[in-house]
Scaffold this active site. Sequence first.
Site, mmCIF file in Angstrom:
data_model
loop_
_atom_site.group_PDB
_atom_site.id
_atom_site.type_symbol
_atom_site.label_atom_id
_atom_site.label_comp_id
_atom_site.label_asym_id
_atom_site.label_seq_id
_atom_site.Cartn_x
_atom_site.Cartn_y
_atom_site.Cartn_z
ATOM 1 N N ASP A 1 0.856 -1.197 0.000
ATOM 2 C CA ASP A 1 0.000 0.000 0.000
ATOM 3 C C ASP A 1 0.889 1.244 0.000
ATOM 4 O OD1 ASP A 1 0.872 -0.444 2.649
ATOM 5 O OD2 ASP A 1 -0.790 0.710 3.476
ATOM 6 N N HIS B 1 1.520 -8.873 -3.498
ATOM 7 C CA HIS B 1 0.527 -7.821 -3.231
ATOM 8 C C HIS B 1 1.291 -6.510 -3.050
ATOM 9 C CE1 HIS B 1 -3.589 -6.636 -2.088
ATOM 10 N NE2 HIS B 1 -2.979 -5.736 -1.328
ATOM 11 N N GLU C 1 1.905 -10.084 0.537
ATOM 12 C CA GLU C 1 2.274 -8.676 0.463
ATOM 13 C C GLU C 1 3.771 -8.564 0.773
ATOM 14 O OE1 GLU C 1 -0.459 -5.994 2.385
ATOM 15 O OE2 GLU C 1 0.621 -4.213 1.688
ATOM 16 N N ASP D 1 0.864 -17.501 -4.047
ATOM 17 C CA ASP D 1 1.500 -16.449 -4.843
ATOM 18 C C ASP D 1 0.456 -15.822 -5.751
ATOM 19 O OD1 ASP D 1 3.177 -14.745 -6.180
ATOM 20 O OD2 ASP D 1 3.961 -16.298 -7.528
HETATM 21 O O1 G3I Z 1 -2.864 -9.371 18.758
HETATM 22 C C1 G3I Z 1 -3.567 -10.547 18.373
HETATM 23 C C2 G3I Z 1 -3.297 -11.648 19.336
HETATM 24 O O2 G3I Z 1 -3.779 -11.291 20.592
HETATM 25 C C3 G3I Z 1 -3.947 -12.928 18.821
HETATM 26 O O3 G3I Z 1 -3.602 -13.996 19.652
HETATM 27 C C4 G3I Z 1 -3.479 -13.228 17.413
HETATM 28 C C5 G3I Z 1 -4.206 -14.429 16.829
HETATM 29 O O4 G3I Z 1 -4.180 -14.429 15.424
HETATM 30 O O5 G3I Z 1 -3.753 -12.124 16.588
HETATM 31 C C6 G3I Z 1 -3.107 -10.948 16.986
HETATM 32 O O6 G3I Z 1 -3.428 -9.921 16.109
HETATM 33 C C7 G3I Z 1 -2.801 -9.931 14.853
HETATM 34 C C8 G3I Z 1 -2.103 -8.613 14.672
HETATM 35 O O7 G3I Z 1 -1.541 -8.544 13.404
HETATM 36 C C9 G3I Z 1 -0.996 -8.415 15.695
HETATM 37 O O8 G3I Z 1 0.009 -9.335 15.513
HETATM 38 C C10 G3I Z 1 -3.854 -10.111 13.793
HETATM 39 O O9 G3I Z 1 -4.411 -11.393 13.870
HETATM 40 C C11 G3I Z 1 -3.259 -9.905 12.431
HETATM 41 O O10 G3I Z 1 -4.283 -9.886 11.466
HETATM 42 C C12 G3I Z 1 -2.493 -8.603 12.375
HETATM 43 O O11 G3I Z 1 -1.834 -8.548 11.140
HETATM 44 C C13 G3I Z 1 -1.289 -7.296 10.754
HETATM 45 C C14 G3I Z 1 -1.954 -6.814 9.473
HETATM 46 O O12 G3I Z 1 -1.327 -5.627 9.029
HETATM 47 C C15 G3I Z 1 -3.434 -6.542 9.625
HETATM 48 O O13 G3I Z 1 -3.656 -5.490 10.509
HETATM 49 C C16 G3I Z 1 0.186 -7.524 10.508
HETATM 50 O O14 G3I Z 1 0.849 -7.833 11.735
HETATM 51 C C17 G3I Z 1 0.814 -6.286 9.884
HETATM 52 O O15 G3I Z 1 2.135 -6.609 9.509
HETATM 53 C C18 G3I Z 1 0.020 -5.854 8.660
HETATM 54 O O16 G3I Z 1 0.572 -4.669 8.213
HETATM 55 C C19 G3I Z 1 0.064 -4.124 6.990
HETATM 56 C C20 G3I Z 1 -0.456 -2.730 7.302
HETATM 57 O O17 G3I Z 1 -1.591 -2.836 8.131
HETATM 58 C C21 G3I Z 1 -0.773 -1.949 6.044
HETATM 59 N N1 G3I Z 1 0.344 -1.976 5.134
HETATM 60 C C22 G3I Z 1 0.750 -3.306 4.755
HETATM 61 C C23 G3I Z 1 1.185 -4.107 5.968
HETATM 62 C C24 G3I Z 1 1.666 -5.488 5.590
HETATM 63 O O18 G3I Z 1 0.647 -6.353 5.191
HETATM 64 O O1 9MR Z 2 -4.380 -3.898 -0.071
HETATM 65 C C1 9MR Z 2 -4.389 -3.795 1.349
HETATM 66 C C2 9MR Z 2 -3.049 -4.199 1.912
HETATM 67 O O2 9MR Z 2 -2.052 -3.342 1.419
HETATM 68 C C3 9MR Z 2 -3.130 -4.222 3.421
HETATM 69 O O3 9MR Z 2 -1.976 -4.736 4.000
HETATM 70 C C4 9MR Z 2 -4.287 -5.065 3.903
HETATM 71 C C5 9MR Z 2 -4.356 -4.951 5.420
HETATM 72 O O4 9MR Z 2 -5.588 -5.226 5.909
HETATM 73 O O5 9MR Z 2 -5.484 -4.653 3.309
HETATM 74 C C6 9MR Z 2 -5.464 -4.656 1.903
HETATM 75 O O6 9MR Z 2 -6.657 -4.117 1.447
HETATM 76 C C7 9MR Z 2 -7.732 -4.990 1.426
HETATM 77 C C8 9MR Z 2 -8.719 -4.555 2.477
HETATM 78 O O7 9MR Z 2 -8.174 -4.695 3.782
HETATM 79 C C9 9MR Z 2 -9.993 -5.367 2.358
HETATM 80 N N1 9MR Z 2 -10.494 -5.280 1.003
HETATM 81 C C10 9MR Z 2 -9.587 -5.759 -0.011
HETATM 82 C C11 9MR Z 2 -8.305 -4.970 0.026
HETATM 83 C C12 9MR Z 2 -7.251 -5.551 -0.958
HETATM 84 O O8 9MR Z 2 -7.631 -5.531 -2.241
#
Ligand code: G3I
Ligand code: 9MR
Length: 579
Positions: free
Chosen positions: A203, A508, A559, A550
């Site tokens: 993103d 991604h 991603e 992939d």
């Molecule tokens: O904190 C809970 C924990 O209590 C629980 O036991 C565990 C079980 O699955 O989940 C934990 O939460 C997770 C959280 O990360 C903290 O580690 C969520 O499930 C998990 O969905 C979440 O994932 C994050 C994701 O964004 C969604 O928010 C990733 O760590 C993080 O690296 C990723 O980062 C994204 C940015 O939001 C947007 N840009 C791209 C980037 C990479 O994908």
């Molecule tokens: O494209 C988004 C990605 O860069 C982020 O890491 C991710 C985190 O939640 O979300 C992706 O966006 C998705 C959105 O969360 C839900 N609708 C579909 C989007 C991707 O096409």
Amino acid sequence: MNNNTRTPSGHPIKLATAATAIALLVAGCTGGDGTQTPHIVSPTPVDSANETVSLYTNQVGFLPAQKKEVVVTTGKVQGFEVTRTDTNQVVLTGESSQPQMWPLAGESAVFIDVSPLTEAGQYRLTLNGSDHSVSFSIRDNAYSDIHDAAIKAYYFNRASFALDPAYAGSWQRPAGHPDDLAAELDNPSAVRASAKGWYDAGDYNKYTVNSGISTYTLLRAYMDFRDFYADRKWNIPESTNLQPDMLDEILWNLDWMMTMQDNDGSVFHKLTTLNFAPDVMPHEANEQRYFVGKGTAAALNFAAVMATAARVFPASANTYQAAAERAWQWAVQHPNMPYRNPENVSTGEYGDSQFADEFAWAASELLMTTGKSEYYDAVNTHLGAPSTPNWGGTMGLAYLSLLKEGQSRLSANQINTIQADFLAYADQLVATDAASGFHVAMRENDFVWGSNGVAMNHGMILATAYMLTQSEKYRTTMSHLVDYVLGKNPTGYSFVTGFGDKPPRFIHHRQSQADTVADPVPGFIAGGPHSGQQDGCDYSSDLPAKSYVDDWCSYASNEIAINWNAPLVYTLAAMNNLY
Ligand code: G3I
Ligand code: 9MR
């Protein structure tokens, strides 16, 4: 607009193209040998005698001196022979280890140690009595080009910047996101610039917390391998100036991070649109960007990074130190302020509600930089057990700095205790490696969103343990993790774009998806397998170590992100320097 109708099935692997392009982009600028011969992996599992046998190994190559292994999924001990592909001569024969179950992959596996081979060359290993085989290479500079590509990925993710073909090759693009008129979400008439920085991931947003750990990790790599980086160049516009390319790249993000601090010392959590952009090129993503949120994590993370930067950039030390101390003071006044997305904002949250680790890390960096007793006391208050760093868990980063730079700030006793705790943690990783059928230090809890980043952060911990002790077990466990992300894993992927026989093709990553180039931008590590499957894509397995697809669709497993590439850069720098 997405004018690239790329699908996983629609594009055969074109490794030679990608590898050649990378070699050209960094040519003449590195000590790399520039070669990356495509070789053939045993393609798909073959059924024989009621058993599915697959061979997995590092697809990028081994250094002559490192341990070298092939993993075979099988329930039986396997005899093998290795030939040199140029002469067809048999150079090694032997037997595998005993089979061992790896529940995280649902596979029983043996490993075959080919470490006695130390001569550079191309080899093929064949299992006795079968035609199952895999090829591998041994090269003096096996991790030179891939290191440079992994750090160059940051150049490709620069915001507010045009990528010129002279540096970007076919991945050239116009500048996106000038970020000259960003507004405060809570006060929209407050408009100012927040330019530069790296896009977080696939993103286009910029998040303080994740930027911070990434920037620190690159600063750490620079500090730990200073000679290596002194004259290392990877063909970026700043390569002709007198400063190491590593510092130029880091400055691109520090300049942005500095814009995130408010007058009272507080730090905004992110600079973002309200929602994620569609899969268009940066210059086509023109939604209004906002300074969003404030919180304890952003302030402390900022403080830690700026305090570290003050040690690395002497000419700006006062500015960075002052910014760090103001952020620290604000955090001390607001010690428990988690960030949560407001209702109208759906971009990445990076939400955290435990701050002892951020306090410990910021205090450690401020102590290293200033020597002040306030920070010494705070380290003593907040330092907890070591762990592998991630964006929300920074305790391990405090350990890295204290162990590398703390000698004059802490007593010998304190250092000894901290080191013993740190090594005990590294020993757990060594034990995990030994107990897994794939010889990899990945525990069940490590298979989260960004598991390949976890693997490389383990690599950074192990590299540090090795530098502190010269104990081979740490170096070997680190190299096994490198093997793992480069192909010795049950998905068969070499997870870094452009490297290996079977790299990701459909990451991604909005730029890679929206441009017209068949190959994705090179040098990025895909997030990697884990069972979360939050994207609802079509996965072929639910097992933690196999749950990877992939496909552009898979933002949870495919991603890329700056906080996963940074420990990749670190660990590859370690491979280049510790052998
Ligand atoms: O904190 C809970 C924990 O209590 C629980 O036991 C565990 C079980 O699955 O989940 C934990 O939460 C997770 C959280 O990360 C903290 O580690 C969520 O499930 C998990 O969905 C979440 O994932 C994050 C994701 O964004 C969604 O928010 C990733 O760590 C993080 O690296 C990723 O980062 C994204 C940015 O939001 C947007 N840009 C791209 C980037 C990479 O994908
Ligand atoms: O494209 C988004 C990605 O860069 C982020 O890491 C991710 C985190 O939640 O979300 C992706 O966006 C998705 C959105 O969360 C839900 N609708 C579909 C989007 C991707 O096409």
